[in-house]
Design an enzyme around this catalytic site. Structure first.
Site, PDB file in Angstrom:
ATOM      1  N   CYS A 120      14.849   2.701   8.363  1.00  0.00           N
ATOM      2  CA  CYS A 120      15.386   1.486   7.717  1.00  0.00           C
ATOM      3  C   CYS A 120      16.805   1.685   7.177  1.00  0.00           C
ATOM      4  O   CYS A 120      17.474   0.718   6.834  1.00  0.00           O
ATOM      5  CB  CYS A 120      14.458   1.014   6.606  1.00  0.00           C
ATOM      6  SG  CYS A 120      12.831   0.541   7.215  1.00  0.00           S
ATOM      7  N   HIS A 262      18.231  -3.490   1.898  1.00  0.00           N
ATOM      8  CA  HIS A 262      17.198  -3.472   2.931  1.00  0.00           C
ATOM      9  C   HIS A 262      16.022  -4.341   2.473  1.00  0.00           C
ATOM     10  O   HIS A 262      15.503  -4.180   1.368  1.00  0.00           O
ATOM     11  CB  HIS A 262      16.755  -2.035   3.184  1.00  0.00           C
ATOM     12  CG  HIS A 262      15.546  -1.954   4.042  1.00  0.00           C
ATOM     13  ND1 HIS A 262      15.499  -2.512   5.291  1.00  0.00           N
ATOM     14  CD2 HIS A 262      14.330  -1.409   3.825  1.00  0.00           C
ATOM     15  CE1 HIS A 262      14.310  -2.310   5.805  1.00  0.00           C
ATOM     16  NE2 HIS A 262      13.579  -1.650   4.938  1.00  0.00           N
ATOM     17  N   ASN A 292      10.221  -7.181   7.127  1.00  0.00           N
ATOM     18  CA  ASN A 292      11.036  -5.964   7.171  1.00  0.00           C
ATOM     19  C   ASN A 292      11.347  -5.655   8.634  1.00  0.00           C
ATOM     20  O   ASN A 292      10.462  -5.229   9.377  1.00  0.00           O
ATOM     21  CB  ASN A 292      10.253  -4.822   6.513  1.00  0.00           C
ATOM     22  CG  ASN A 292      11.001  -3.497   6.568  1.00  0.00           C
ATOM     23  OD1 ASN A 292      12.009  -3.369   7.258  1.00  0.00           O
ATOM     24  ND2 ASN A 292      10.496  -2.508   5.850  1.00  0.00           N
TER      25      ASN A 292
HETATM   26  N1  COA Z   1      -3.839  -7.845   2.302  1.00  0.00           N
HETATM   27  C1  COA Z   1      -4.742  -7.692   1.315  1.00  0.00           C
HETATM   28  N2  COA Z   1      -4.888  -6.550   0.630  1.00  0.00           N
HETATM   29  C2  COA Z   1      -4.075  -5.538   0.977  1.00  0.00           C
HETATM   30  C3  COA Z   1      -3.103  -5.634   1.990  1.00  0.00           C
HETATM   31  C4  COA Z   1      -3.016  -6.860   2.680  1.00  0.00           C
HETATM   32  N3  COA Z   1      -2.114  -7.073   3.650  1.00  0.00           N
HETATM   33  N4  COA Z   1      -2.461  -4.459   2.082  1.00  0.00           N
HETATM   34  C5  COA Z   1      -2.981  -3.644   1.149  1.00  0.00           C
HETATM   35  N5  COA Z   1      -3.975  -4.300   0.490  1.00  0.00           N
HETATM   36  C6  COA Z   1      -4.826  -3.793  -0.570  1.00  0.00           C
HETATM   37  C7  COA Z   1      -4.969  -2.289  -0.565  1.00  0.00           C
HETATM   38  O1  COA Z   1      -5.929  -1.887   0.387  1.00  0.00           O
HETATM   39  C8  COA Z   1      -5.437  -2.038  -1.973  1.00  0.00           C
HETATM   40  O2  COA Z   1      -6.810  -2.300  -2.058  1.00  0.00           O
HETATM   41  P1  COA Z   1      -7.767  -1.383  -2.973  1.00  0.00           P
HETATM   42  O3  COA Z   1      -7.241  -1.555  -4.377  1.00  0.00           O
HETATM   43  O4  COA Z   1      -9.116  -1.974  -2.732  1.00  0.00           O
HETATM   44  O5  COA Z   1      -7.600   0.015  -2.469  1.00  0.00           O
HETATM   45  C9  COA Z   1      -4.704  -3.112  -2.787  1.00  0.00           C
HETATM   46  O6  COA Z   1      -4.249  -4.091  -1.828  1.00  0.00           O
HETATM   47  C10 COA Z   1      -3.516  -2.568  -3.529  1.00  0.00           C
HETATM   48  O7  COA Z   1      -2.812  -1.704  -2.667  1.00  0.00           O
HETATM   49  P2  COA Z   1      -1.472  -1.048  -3.080  1.00  0.00           P
HETATM   50  O8  COA Z   1      -0.981  -0.188  -1.965  1.00  0.00           O
HETATM   51  O9  COA Z   1      -1.600  -0.433  -4.425  1.00  0.00           O
HETATM   52  O10 COA Z   1      -0.582  -2.386  -3.196  1.00  0.00           O
HETATM   53  P3  COA Z   1       0.889  -2.541  -3.616  1.00  0.00           P
HETATM   54  O11 COA Z   1       0.985  -3.546  -4.654  1.00  0.00           O
HETATM   55  O12 COA Z   1       1.550  -1.199  -3.818  1.00  0.00           O
HETATM   56  O13 COA Z   1       1.539  -3.175  -2.306  1.00  0.00           O
HETATM   57  C11 COA Z   1       2.836  -2.518  -0.418  1.00  0.00           C
HETATM   58  C12 COA Z   1       1.471  -2.474  -1.081  1.00  0.00           C
HETATM   59  C13 COA Z   1       2.748  -1.733   0.897  1.00  0.00           C
HETATM   60  C14 COA Z   1       3.183  -3.961  -0.144  1.00  0.00           C
HETATM   61  C15 COA Z   1       3.874  -1.902  -1.362  1.00  0.00           C
HETATM   62  O14 COA Z   1       3.430  -0.644  -1.813  1.00  0.00           O
HETATM   63  C16 COA Z   1       5.195  -1.723  -0.702  1.00  0.00           C
HETATM   64  O15 COA Z   1       5.878  -2.691  -0.448  1.00  0.00           O
HETATM   65  N6  COA Z   1       5.606  -0.476  -0.461  1.00  0.00           N
HETATM   66  C17 COA Z   1       6.863  -0.198   0.155  1.00  0.00           C
HETATM   67  C18 COA Z   1       6.787  -0.510   1.609  1.00  0.00           C
HETATM   68  C19 COA Z   1       8.108  -0.424   2.250  1.00  0.00           C
HETATM   69  O16 COA Z   1       9.045  -0.879   1.687  1.00  0.00           O
HETATM   70  N7  COA Z   1       8.162   0.192   3.416  1.00  0.00           N
HETATM   71  C20 COA Z   1       9.334   0.332   4.163  1.00  0.00           C
HETATM   72  C21 COA Z   1      10.293   1.162   3.436  1.00  0.00           C
HETATM   73  S1  COA Z   1      11.683   1.378   4.375  1.00  0.00           S
END
Ligand code: COA
Length: 344
Positions: A120, A262, A292
């Site tokens: 990214c 980004h 993204n």
């Molecule tokens: N729909 C519903 N639930 C979802 C889901 C979806 N699409 N994706 C994840 N969940 C669930 C998880 O399984 C978890 O469930 P659990 O509590 O039963 O285990 C719950 O939501 C919380 O997950 P968590 O990972 O703690 O959520 P979060 O608030 O951190 O959001 C991301 C997850 C991936 C959106 C977030 O961490 C994020 O944006 N990270 C950075 C990603 C990124 O920028 N990547 C590219 C970088 S270059």
């Protein structure tokens, strides 16, 4: 006054197929409400079967060249492009690089063309590479493209990554000019931390796995990401990199008109804004419409903001990216008077 690389064209391209949150929710255990509140994303685009990264890169490249022609503030034409740098982590094939084929299809002759792989952060790394080659006198006019098709490497049953990532391409044309001109790239801040390489990865398909002689373990062919630590690292590194660059360029956060970060998650964008002490109006957001798009993210956000009139000539702009590697990077410029060319 010193020699600098100046942005003189901007283009973007998205595949034809849009996927809504509702469509994802019909296939996976997720909902429009979860995706919107946790990421800010409402829509993403995906390539059709048989379509690849180079197809999007060529479309964005053509449009950036058209934009540079319309800007017309120099006498050069696309025939004068003497460098193509393509940022991508989803090349058409593992070998050779995708950039030479893109340059060929764009009719750019035998110009040097190579790929940059910084996930990214790829577009900022590619921009710094091309700008450095221009200021060193190695190139005069460069086409810098960020293009990715992450839909081709996502695990079809991974609700998290499928909600976040979309395909796309964005491109700029850089020409040799002076640092006092609008559009001149005024400075960069780049970094990496390979200690975090496992946080964003495709485990199989490279020499590490292939040299074992064993087929990849089930699922290792897909993109994998540890969302929580990636979130934290993205906020820390985009904020700190932007601040280091501001210090170097001699701007304060209040001097900035726009930060084009980004587009990973709207909560990351707001947290970066908070760290830097920015107001919401200073932060460009287009991930609600495209998700993204990896290396395409920053140039697509620039195209959208410029086309919408949110980014206007004279604006002081910082671009900042974060991605796998881990990698991060920022660039500063005063926005030039250019007309972006995006979807027809
Ligand atoms: N729909 C519903 N639930 C979802 C889901 C979806 N699409 N994706 C994840 N969940 C669930 C998880 O399984 C978890 O469930 P659990 O509590 O039963 O285990 C719950 O939501 C919380 O997950 P968590 O990972 O703690 O959520 P979060 O608030 O951190 O959001 C991301 C997850 C991936 C959106 C977030 O961490 C994020 O944006 N990270 C950075 C990603 C990124 O920028 N990547 C590219 C970088 S270059």
């Amino acid at each position: 006054m010193s020699r600098a690389a100046v942005v003189c064209g901007l283009g973007g391209a998205l595949p034809a197929t849009a996927v809504t949150n509702e469509e994802l929710a019909a296939q996976l255990d997720t909902s429009d409400q979860w995706i919107r509140t946790r990421t800010g994303i409402g829509l993403r685009y995906v390539v059709a079967p048989g379509e690849s990264t180079s197809d999007l890169a060529v479309a964005a490249g053509e449009r950036a060249l058209e934009s540079a022609r319309r800007t017309g503030n120099d006498n050069d034409t696309e025939a004068d492009v003497d460098l193509v740098v393509l940022a991508t982590s989803t090349p058409d094939r593992p070998c050779p690089g995708t950039a030479p084929g893109v340059a060929h299809r764009l009719g750019l002759g035998t110009v040097p063309a190579f790929d940059v792989a910084a996930v990214c952060t790829g577009f900022v790394y590619a921009l710094a590479t091309a700008a450095s080659m221009i200021t060193a006198g190695v190139a005069r006019r460069a086409l810098v493209i960020g293009a990715d098709t992450f839909s081709t490497i996502l695990d079809p049953v991974d609700r998290t990554t499928r909600a976040i990532f979309g395909d796309g391409a964005g491109a700029v044309v850089l020409r040799a000019g002076e640092s006092s001109e609008p559009g001149a790239l005024l400075g960069f801040d780049l970094g990496s931390d390979g200690g975090g390489a496992d946080l964003i990865t495709v485990r199989a398909g490279g020499s590490r796995q292939r040299s074992t002689g064993e087929p990849p373990a089930e699922g290792d062919q897909y993109f994998a990401m540890e969302g929580r630590p990636v979130f934290t690292e993205a906020v820390i590194n985009m904020s700190e990199s932007s601040q280091r660059l501001l210090d170097r360029v001699g701007w304060t956060p209040a001097d900035l008109d726009k930060v084009v970060a980004h587009q990973a998650n709207v909560r990351i964008l707001h947290a970066v804004g908070e760290q830097l002490g920015l107001e919401e109006k200073q932060i460009v957001v287009n991930l609600d419409r495209v998700g993204n798009t990896v290396a395409a993210s920053i140039p697509l956000a620039l195209s959208d903001a410029a086309a919408a009139g949110d980014l206007v000539p004279g604006h002081r702009v910082v671009l900042t990216g974060f991605g796998g590697g881990l990698t991060w990077g920022s660039a500063a410029l005063v926005w030039p008077d250019i007309e972006p060319v995006t979807q027809p």
